[in-house]
Design a protein around this motif. Structure first.
Motif, PDB file in Angstrom:
ATOM      1  N   ILE A1516       0.848  -1.192   0.000  1.00  0.00           N
ATOM      2  CA  ILE A1516       0.000   0.000   0.000  1.00  0.00           C
ATOM      3  C   ILE A1516       0.885   1.245   0.000  1.00  0.00           C
ATOM      4  O   ILE A1516       1.812   1.352   0.795  1.00  0.00           O
ATOM      5  N   MET A1517       0.607   2.168  -0.917  1.00  0.00           N
ATOM      6  CA  MET A1517       1.388   3.418  -0.945  1.00  0.00           C
ATOM      7  C   MET A1517       0.458   4.565  -0.595  1.00  0.00           C
ATOM      8  O   MET A1517      -0.480   4.856  -1.334  1.00  0.00           O
ATOM      9  N   ASP A1518       0.718   5.226   0.517  1.00  0.00           N
ATOM     10  CA  ASP A1518      -0.167   6.317   0.952  1.00  0.00           C
ATOM     11  C   ASP A1518       0.458   7.656   0.583  1.00  0.00           C
ATOM     12  O   ASP A1518       1.295   8.180   1.316  1.00  0.00           O
ATOM     13  N   GLU A1519       0.069   8.222  -0.556  1.00  0.00           N
ATOM     14  CA  GLU A1519       0.592   9.514  -1.013  1.00  0.00           C
ATOM     15  C   GLU A1519       2.105   9.553  -0.866  1.00  0.00           C
ATOM     16  O   GLU A1519       2.674  10.506  -0.355  1.00  0.00           O
ATOM     17  N   ALA A1520       2.743   8.464  -1.312  1.00  0.00           N
ATOM     18  CA  ALA A1520       4.144   8.276  -0.955  1.00  0.00           C
ATOM     19  C   ALA A1520       5.090   9.095  -1.797  1.00  0.00           C
ATOM     20  O   ALA A1520       6.270   9.189  -1.487  1.00  0.00           O
ATOM     21  N   LEU A1532       9.899   5.859 -10.609  1.00  0.00           N
ATOM     22  CA  LEU A1532       9.317   5.018  -9.568  1.00  0.00           C
ATOM     23  C   LEU A1532       8.040   4.340 -10.061  1.00  0.00           C
ATOM     24  O   LEU A1532       7.824   3.162  -9.813  1.00  0.00           O
ATOM     25  N   GLN A1533       7.193   5.143 -10.715  1.00  0.00           N
ATOM     26  CA  GLN A1533       5.922   4.572 -11.187  1.00  0.00           C
ATOM     27  C   GLN A1533       6.201   3.362 -12.074  1.00  0.00           C
ATOM     28  O   GLN A1533       5.579   2.318 -11.925  1.00  0.00           O
ATOM     29  N   LYS A1534       7.178   3.524 -12.972  1.00  0.00           N
ATOM     30  CA  LYS A1534       7.516   2.417 -13.885  1.00  0.00           C
ATOM     31  C   LYS A1534       7.968   1.208 -13.068  1.00  0.00           C
ATOM     32  O   LYS A1534       7.550   0.080 -13.307  1.00  0.00           O
ATOM     33  N   VAL A1535       8.841   1.497 -12.087  1.00  0.00           N
ATOM     34  CA  VAL A1535       9.400   0.398 -11.288  1.00  0.00           C
ATOM     35  C   VAL A1535       8.290  -0.360 -10.569  1.00  0.00           C
ATOM     36  O   VAL A1535       8.254  -1.589 -10.561  1.00  0.00           O
ATOM     37  N   VAL A1536       7.377   0.407  -9.985  1.00  0.00           N
ATOM     38  CA  VAL A1536       6.300  -0.244  -9.225  1.00  0.00           C
ATOM     39  C   VAL A1536       5.517  -1.163 -10.155  1.00  0.00           C
ATOM     40  O   VAL A1536       5.149  -2.272  -9.794  1.00  0.00           O
ATOM     41  N   ARG A1551      -0.960  13.093  -6.703  1.00  0.00           N
ATOM     42  CA  ARG A1551      -1.041  13.669  -8.048  1.00  0.00           C
ATOM     43  C   ARG A1551      -1.764  12.629  -8.895  1.00  0.00           C
ATOM     44  O   ARG A1551      -1.278  11.517  -9.027  1.00  0.00           O
ATOM     45  N   VAL A1552      -2.888  13.029  -9.459  1.00  0.00           N
ATOM     46  CA  VAL A1552      -3.769  12.029 -10.085  1.00  0.00           C
ATOM     47  C   VAL A1552      -3.087  11.303 -11.236  1.00  0.00           C
ATOM     48  O   VAL A1552      -3.337  10.131 -11.476  1.00  0.00           O
ATOM     49  N   HIS A1553      -2.178  12.012 -11.928  1.00  0.00           N
ATOM     50  CA  HIS A1553      -1.620  11.355 -13.123  1.00  0.00           C
ATOM     51  C   HIS A1553      -0.817  10.117 -12.760  1.00  0.00           C
ATOM     52  O   HIS A1553      -0.512   9.304 -13.601  1.00  0.00           O
ATOM     53  N   THR A1554      -0.462   9.973 -11.471  1.00  0.00           N
ATOM     54  CA  THR A1554       0.341   8.792 -11.110  1.00  0.00           C
ATOM     55  C   THR A1554      -0.501   7.520 -11.177  1.00  0.00           C
ATOM     56  O   THR A1554       0.048   6.430 -11.183  1.00  0.00           O
TER      57      THR A1554
END
Length: 1594
Positions: A1516-1520, A1532-1536, A1551-1554
């Motif tokens: 779970i990522m809380d506004e991380a 990071l997004q790619k990695v996740v 940020r919504v685009h994430t």
């Protein structure tokens, strides 16, 4: 008065009592040789002046001041001292003493003749009354400032002087000489009356109130005209100064209503920190000018201190030596009384009879036991008064000195160079230690200073007197004491070492506890409580080890203080009895020497603490001198900015620059720049700069490599400049360098005069400019918001206005721009809420917005904002950018420099500076960069994730939901309530609110906390408690037995001796001492053993209790539910662990020991006296009642003052630490002077509390000592009487008197310890309060065997009808949520702030109260699992990054489960591998407290790595990713997506685009699911909320 009218009138029938005696044939009425040669007539003449005075003054006193009594309260007319004020009081005191002696002499000499001669003592009695009246009368005249009435006193002194002189002359004529006491007394009185007459004439001479045409007008001192000054010690008369009489009203009012800062008022001018600082500084300057060639070391600091504060110390030492010498009157008088009583108190019949009456010599006078008793009483009164005066003066000097030094340190802090701070040469902690510890060490040294001179005097005189009483055997006894002194010193040093190591361990423990509490949420979510619990326990074990040593040495020290006098007495007396056969072994000698031994022990006991204090003071001064000579900031920053005067030069300060730049072109450029100053601002005209740095190289440390190199930038005037670049490329450093906080290696910084200056019409001609071409411009005030928000410990409003005048419109606009209104509504007192230290009770975003709001509110021309958006979500940032930065600042034509990661705001910038690795990559407008650096521009564009267009503002910020607000408000209120609870700290008041009126509170204040005391003692366990009580009782019984045995022994010895003398037999056997000495020795040894037992029992009890309380407290706190930490301020929990634990560890045992010892001593002493003379009990009743009331009033006042003293110390210390932390901000704003002013206020309020506390202690001690002196007097008189008439043995008289002297010593100890104990038991009470906390329910319904080993292996989540709330009495934050998440899905959750996103994530961990519905993960309902198991199988990354001090390895994997390769892999995923590789030690590199040695973004990445390390299937990522720049975030997004392809990931998006590429999106609002679908589907729907979010995020 018949005798005065005519000597014949008394010749009627023989009267038993006549003025001149009636021996019939006496020459009393014989006037043959002239009236004046009749002694009786002369005495009658002497009565005249006294009667005259009494007749004149009484009506004036009664009528005049009876009507005026209401006015006397105006305390300003008061204390206008007439000249010779103090001298008059001293002379009056001496006069009273001499008159008492005269009365006594009359009575004693009259006791010899057959009939009573009243004229021997009646005139003296009248004179005594008149003297008292004179001083009362004088005091009243002085307070009402009506000097004309002093004429009466002038006449009185003249008459008294004349009549006494006549008497003296007649004595001389009749051959009375110095051998007669009465002759000496009369002579003394003549001198005293003469001096008083001189004082009176001097008043006329100076004040001219009579015999002169114009009387002199005099005003009271400045302080007294100020109604705020309540501390009157410097202004009152001597009697009130010595007895602290002026404190009476203060202490009475304290009993009625609690004391606060308003009650104690202001400090008198002479004691204010500023006055003392100026004194100290002058002394420093004088030292500097003397020793200009030498560096300033600790020696010059000592010299300056002595020069500034030496005189009062001399006075204090003088008082101290006088008091010590008077202290020897006790033993000598006891010796004399017992000796005389033994002889039956028969005075030798005087031989001299002159003028028909007997005269006695002083020796005959002093051999009367009653006279000695009265003298002893006076000696005790004087001695105690001097002693307290000495203490008071020393402490007052110490407090003044502390204020001065703190101010000196503060002024130095204001000039410290920043690099000192950041590079760890001077940490904030060290500076706060200087203030909190070292200044206090110096203050204590000054308190104890007079002992250094007084102690040797006391020891020498004591040993001499012992030798005089006992001969050679005394020296043996004294040798025992003196030989053991080094041992005591050794124990004392060991004690301070133990204390130091305890302090180190407890600091370490506190650091760990602090980290544990700060990261408690993380610990609970990761199920790591046990790791930190055991780590704290481990440190506590070390601390307990050194506490054991501390306790051992304390008990040895207590034991030695009690046992040394016993041992010394034992050795002395046994040797004395056996060695010297015909020795004088009488009670008088024995008890006098016991008292002397008691006197001798106290300086030797003090010696160790004085030596220790001296050593500490030397160390502190050494530290102080190092600090005062540390690096200061560059000269540009010199003094706080002078107010700009019209004179042009005040703005510039000449600092010669490096010659490198002295080239012609530079000068011309400079002229060009300046000449444009007046033109309207125009973007094309790039020459118009606000700050310009040319060729700048800057560094943090003088030796180190430059942090910024080759800096050439211009910041245009009145425009918005943005500085962008990756994490850690030096953006913040650039701002600080511009502000002059970094050390400049080379280059120049130019500040242009702000437009506001040139508008004032100054002549800025080129010639004028070129004259200062190479000089720095003086920079004005810059509104600066640092990256790490810095808040004051004040209200929200004060933090925003920041010392500027309040302007309502502007304030509202700023609040709106920073969207702080919703946050302010939540706070319990709105914008008047106090923000805790370091902004503890606010979230990161709120702190940052307040810090930005401060910069917006200021009216400065230049505003520097360092990454103001890092902790804000997208809506808040947009709003702040539009309303705050663009509207408020740019439209005002203010120069703005903005450091940011949010590249979507670049189009707004007028000027852009791109940085990379400490140098400038590019500067210019966005268009320039688009043309010249296409690559960079494209890179930015992809990061912005959208077209380069103006920001459309479609989204209106929705107010936070009512729900969350009430929720938070609840939190805040309960927090406030807890704080209040903490402060009041009253017994748990069960009454309802309306009953809780003032009287019950006052009743509580006067009560002792017996319950806490019971709790403390009961924690000691079943075995120790009886041991403690019995050993104490037994010890005191044995002590009394020892002295009683001695009384019997000596009485019998002397009785036998007198018998032998009577029988006059030379052959009779000598008295056999051995049976007595055997019993005596056995008792003494038993006493010594019991001393050891009691001292060990007390300390052992202390250890056991402290161990028990701490471990139960730690267990309770670490298992408490999260709600507890949200509603209780961290500071108050920490205080339980720090201050309260420390009190229980180190202070309570010692206080308990002292209290029980002094109480039992007083009780046993009173018992002994009552046994010796039962009559004493009658007199005891009124004294006991007085004692009771004094201690009752004192305890209440003392506790309030103690709390005030502590509570005024906190703001002072936090002001220091605040200043150190916000140094750059304060200097940027140019607010040094304002902060100095604040410091002076804090210091003064702390000092006035300390002074009042001191005065209250002196008030108590003087009163208790006087009661003690009365006990001695009554005991002496009753025992002398019963000895003379009831044949009481002289040994018992000695015993009674020795004990009476002890009472006077221990009475005030008893009350002081009672008051201390009461304050210290507060700690036990507060800890008990926390021990009532409910723990979380850690047990599960399933046993470990029922849970699959690798659960949850798939990561399927079913949420069924879930409703969640934070506490059973709060509204739900999630309502009936249903969702199904398949294994391996990526879910995004979004929604406005407060829509329940975070609560959603916490529900998985059962951190919140699930009261309906359930969550099923991989087929198991999580409510059935044990908490430890559940939390250890899931992973979460929180919004606030938390790192613990230790190694990187420990931060990633505290459970030590992973291999290095796994850790490196996690670091690689989190983009940190290269960072960690570069650090010394790699994985074992050190992380400082809170991870301060990494940037915010890096910390967040470490938290990601930490979550990757736990290979759990649900993540779970809380506004991380809130505080990471976009580039890193994209990686990071790619990695996740790739690394976690097979895991279930729930992302709460900032940020919504994430979350655009998530499998499912959940949109939440007010705790409900609003939309739940694939992102593509939602985006296609025109009216979907998600689509509007995405639109807004562009």
């Amino acid at each position: 008065m018949c005798a005065e009218a005519a000597p014949g009138c008394a010749q009627g029938p023989a009267m038993a009592l006549a003025f001149c005696g009636d021996e019939g044939n006496s020459g009393a009425y014989n006037v043959d040789h002239g009236v004046l040669n009749n002694g009786c007539f002369v005495d009658a003449l002497n009565v005249v002046p006294h009667v005259f005075l009494l007749f004149i003054t009484f009506p004036i006193l009664f009528i005049g001041w009876g009507s005026q009594s209401s006015k006397v309260h105006i305390h300003h007319s008061t204390w206008l001292h007439f000249p010779g004020h103090n001298l008059r009081w001293i002379l009056t005191f001496i006069l009273l003493f001499v008159l008492v002696c005269e009365i006594a002499e009359g009575i004693v000499s009259d006791g010899v003749s057959e009939s009573r001669h009243l004229h021997l003592y009646m005139p003296a009695g009248m004179a005594f009354l008149a003297a008292i009246t004179s001083v009362v009368y004088y005091h009243n005249i002085e307070t009402s400032n009506f000097p004309k009435l002093l004429i009466a006193l002038l006449f009185y002194w003249t008459l008294a002087f004349i009549t006494k002189t006549i008497k003296f002359v007649k004595f001389c004529d009749n051959g009375v000489g110095f051998s007669q006491l009465r002759f000496c007394l009369t002579g003394l009185l003549v001198i005293l009356y003469g001096m008083l007459l001189a004082v009176e004439i001097n008043v006329i001479r100076v004040r001219r109130y009579v015999f002169f045409k114009t009387p002199k007008e005099v005003k009271p001192p400045e302080d007294l005209q100020d109604l705020g000054v309540r501390f009157l010690q410097p202004f009152v008369n001597l009697l009130s100064k010595g007895t602290y009489w002026w404190m009476n009203t203060f202490i009475k009012t304290a009993h009625k209503k609690p004391i606060d800062l308003k009650t104690i008022g202001k400090l008198p001018i002479a004691m204010r920190a500023l006055t003392n600082y100026i004194r100290l500084n002058e002394a420093f300057e004088a030292q500097k000018s003397k020793r200009s060639s030498f560096p300033q070391g600790s020696r010059s600091i000592w010299r300056a201190l002595c020069c500034a504060f030496g005189r009062p110390l001399l006075l204090s030492s003088t008082f101290r030596i006088l008091a010590d010498l008077l202290g020897f009157a006790g033993p000598l008088c006891i010796s004399g009384i017992v000796h005389n009583v033994g002889k039956g108190n028969n005075t030798i019949r005087p031989q001299t009879k002159i003028l028909g009456v007997f005269f006695i010599s002083s020796q005959e006078f002093l051999s009367n036991a009653y006279v000695l008793a009265v003298l002893l009483f006076f000696a005790l009164l004087l001695q105690r008064t001097f002693l307290q005066a000495s203490y008071y003066v020393a402490i007052e000097t110490g407090i003044n000195l502390r204020g001065a030094i703190q101010t000196k340190i503060y002024n130095k802090i204001m000039q410290l160079s920043t690099s000192n701070m950041s590079m760890g040469e001077m940490t904030a902690g060290q500076i706060c230690n200087l203030v909190a510890i070292d200044t206090n060490q110096l203050m204590w040294f000054f308190f104890l200073c007079p002992n250094l001179w007084a102690m040797p005097v006391q020891i020498i005189v004591g040993v001499l007197l012992l030798y005089y009483l006992l001969g050679i055997s005394a020296l043996i006894g004294a040798a025992v004491i003196i030989v053991l002194a080094p041992v005591q010193y050794f124990v004392a040093t060991k004690l301070s070492q133990a204390q130091r190591s305890t302090l180190e361990y407890s600091n370490e423990r506190l650091k760990k506890t602090n980290e544990m509490l700060r990261g408690i949420k993380l610990l609970k979510l990761y199920a790591w409580e046990h790791i930190f619990h055991s780590s704290v326990e481990e440190t506590r074990q070390k601390e307990m080890t050194s506490l054991k040593a501390f306790a051992l040495y304390t008990s040895i020290s207590i034991f030695m203080n009690a046992a040394i006098p016993i041992a010394a007495v034992l050795i002395t007396f046994v040797v004395h009895a056996h060695l010297t056969r015909n020795a004088d072994f009488s009670p008088s000698v024995a008890f006098a020497s016991i008292s002397l031994f008691h006197i001798l022990v106290s300086p030797l006991f003090l010696l160790s603490s004085v030596v220790r204090s001296t050593v500490k003071a030397l160390v502190s001064v050494q530290k102080l001198s190092e600090f005062l000579s540390s690096e200061e900031i560059g000269e540009e920053h010199d003094k706080c900015s002078e107010l700009r005067s019209a004179d042009n030069h005040s703005k510039y300060q000449a600092v010669p620059l490096k010659v490198v730049n002295r080239k012609r072109p530079a000068r011309e450029d400079w002229n060009n720049y300046s000449s444009h100053m007046r033109r309207p601002i125009n973007i094309t005209e790039a020459d118009d700069f606000c700050v310009k740095i040319t060729n700048g190289f800057f560094t943090w440390t003088p030796e180190g490599p430059p942090a910024l190199s080759n800096i050439d930038i211009r910041i245009p005037q009145g425009q918005l400049t943005m500085i962008v670049g990756q994490v850690g490329c030096g953006k913040s450093s650039l701002l600080l360098a511009t502000l002059g906080e970094m050390q400049k290696i080379s280059g120049n910084i130019f500040w242009s005069s702000s437009p506001s200056d040139s508008e004032t019409g100054e002549d800025v001609s080129p010639e004028r400019e070129s004259s200062v071409d190479m000089e720095f411009r003086k920079r004005g005030s810059v509104a600066y918001a640092s990256q790490k928000p810095w808040l004051l410990n004040a209200t929200v409003e004060e933090n925003i206005t920041f010392e500027s005048p309040f302007n309502k419109q502007r304030y509202k606009a700023v609040i709106d721009a920073c969207s702080l209104q919703p946050d302010i509504d939540i706070l319990p007192h709105g914008d008047q809420t106090q923000i805790g230290e370091r902004g503890i009770n606010l979230s990161g975003g709120q702190r940052q917005r307040i810090s930005v709001a401060r910069a917006l509110y200021q009216q400065t021309n230049v505003v520097f904002l360092d990454d103001p958006f890092s902790a804000l979500d997208i809506h808040l940032s947009d709003h702040l950018m539009q309303e705050g930065i663009l509207k408020m600042l740019r439209e005002d034509k203010r120069t703005i420099v903005l450091v940011t990661h949010k590249l979507q705001y670049l189009p707004h910038a007028d000027w852009i500076i791109a940085m990379k690795d400490g140098y400038i990559q590019r500067e210019g407008t966005l268009k320039d960069i688009q043309k010249s650096e296409t690559e960079l521009f494209e890179h930015w564009k992809t990061l912005m994730n959208r077209q380069d267009q103006e920001l459309e503002k479609e989204t209106i910020i929705e107010r936070k939901t009512v729900l969350e607000r009430t929720n938070l408000r609840r939190t805040m209120y309960s927090r406030e309530a807890l704080l209040k609870d903490d402060e009041e700290d009253e017994e748990e008041a069960t009454e309802s609110d309306d009953e809780d009126n003032l009287s019950s509170v006052l009743h509580q204040r006067a009560k002792m906390p017996w319950r806490a005391c019971g709790k403390y003692l009961s924690s000691a366990g079943i075995l120790l408690l009886p041991l403690l009580v019995l050993s104490q009782l037994l010890k005191h019984t044995v002590m009394v037995a020892i002295d009683y045995c001695l009384a019997r022994w000596t009485s019998n010895a002397i009785a036998e001796k007198t018998e032998l003398e009577l029988r006059n037999c030379s052959v009779c056997e000598v008295f056999n001492h051995s049976p007595y000495s055997k019993v005596f020795s056995i008792l003494c040894c038993l006493g010594i053993v019991l001393c050891l037992v009691t001292s060990i029992a007390v300390e052992w009890t202390g250890l056991k209790v402290t161990k028990k309380l701490h471990s139960s407290l730690l267990n309770k706190i670490i298992l408490a539910p999260m709600r507890f930490f949200e509603t209780t301020p961290l500071g108050s929990i920490l205080n339980r662990f720090s201050a309260d634990c420390n009190t229980i560890d180190q202070h309570i045992p010692a206080t308990l020991e002292c209290l029980s010892r002094s109480t039992l001593l007083c009780v046993s002493a009173l018992a002994v006296i009552s046994y010796v003379t039962p009559m004493f009990l009658i007199a005891l009743v009124p004294l006991a009642i007085m004692c009771y009331f004094i201690q009752k009033y004192f305890r209440v006042a003392s506790r309030d003052l103690q709390q005030l003293d502590d509570s005024t110390q906190l703001p002072l210390l936090s002001h220091f630490s605040e200043t150190v932390e916000g140094l750059t901000t304060i200097r940027a704003f140019r607010y040094e002077a304002k902060f100095r002013q604040k410091l002076l206020e804090y210091t003064d309020s702390n000092n006035i509390a300390s002074l009042f506390l001191t005065a209250a202690n002196r008030w108590l001690e003087v009163r208790m000592e006087y009661i003690g002196a009365c006990v001695v007097l009554i005991a002496a008189v009753t025992s002398i009487t019963s000895c003379l008439y009831n044949k009481l043995s002289s040994g018992l008289v000695g015993l009674g008197l020795t004990y009476a002297l002890m009472v006077s010593n221990y009475l005030n100890w008893m009350v002081r310890n009672l008051a201390d104990m009461e304050i210290q038991l507060g700690a036990v009470k507060r800890i008990n309060g926390l021990l009532k906390t409910e723990a979380e329910n850690y047990e599960g319904l399933l046993s470990p065997s029922q849970i699959p080993q690798n659960w949850p292996d798939r990561g399927e989540i079913q949420i069924q009808n879930l409703s969640v709330r934070y506490d059973s009495n709060l509204k739900p934050v999630l309502k009936h949520v249903n969702a199904h998440i398949s294994p391996g899905q990526k879910i995004g959750i979004c929604g406005r702030t407060g829509s329940g996103k975070s609560s959603f994530s916490l529900a998985f961990f059962r951190m919140v109260d699930t009261f309906e519905g359930r969550i099923i993960i991989d087929g198991i309902d999580i409510a059935k699992l044990p908490l430890q198991t559940l939390r250890s199988r899931l992973s979460i990354i929180l919004q606030d990054p938390i790192l613990f001090s230790g190694t990187i390895r420990f931060n990633l994997d505290p459970e030590k489960k992973c291999t290095d390769s796994m850790l490196w892999e996690a670091l690689e995923i989190a983009q940190l591998k290269h960072v960690v590789k570069a650090l010394p030690g790699g994985l074992d590199a050190i992380v400082t407290e809170g991870g301060e040695n990494f940037s915010q973004g890096q910390r967040q990445l470490f938290c990601l790595a930490r979550a990757f390390v736990r290979k759990t299937s649900i993540f779970i990522m809380d506004e991380a990713t809130a505080s990471i720049d976009m580039a890193t975030e994209n990686i990071l997004q790619k990695v996740v997506m790739t690394a976690f392809a097979d895991r279930t990931v729930v992302t709460i998006a900032h940020r919504v685009h994430t979350i655009l590429n998530a499998d499912l999106v959940i949109v939440m609002k007010r705790g409900l699911i609003l939309e739940y679908d694939k992102p593509e589907v939602l985006l296609e729907q025109e009216d979907s909320v998600f689509a509007s979010f995405v639109q807004a995020d562009k």
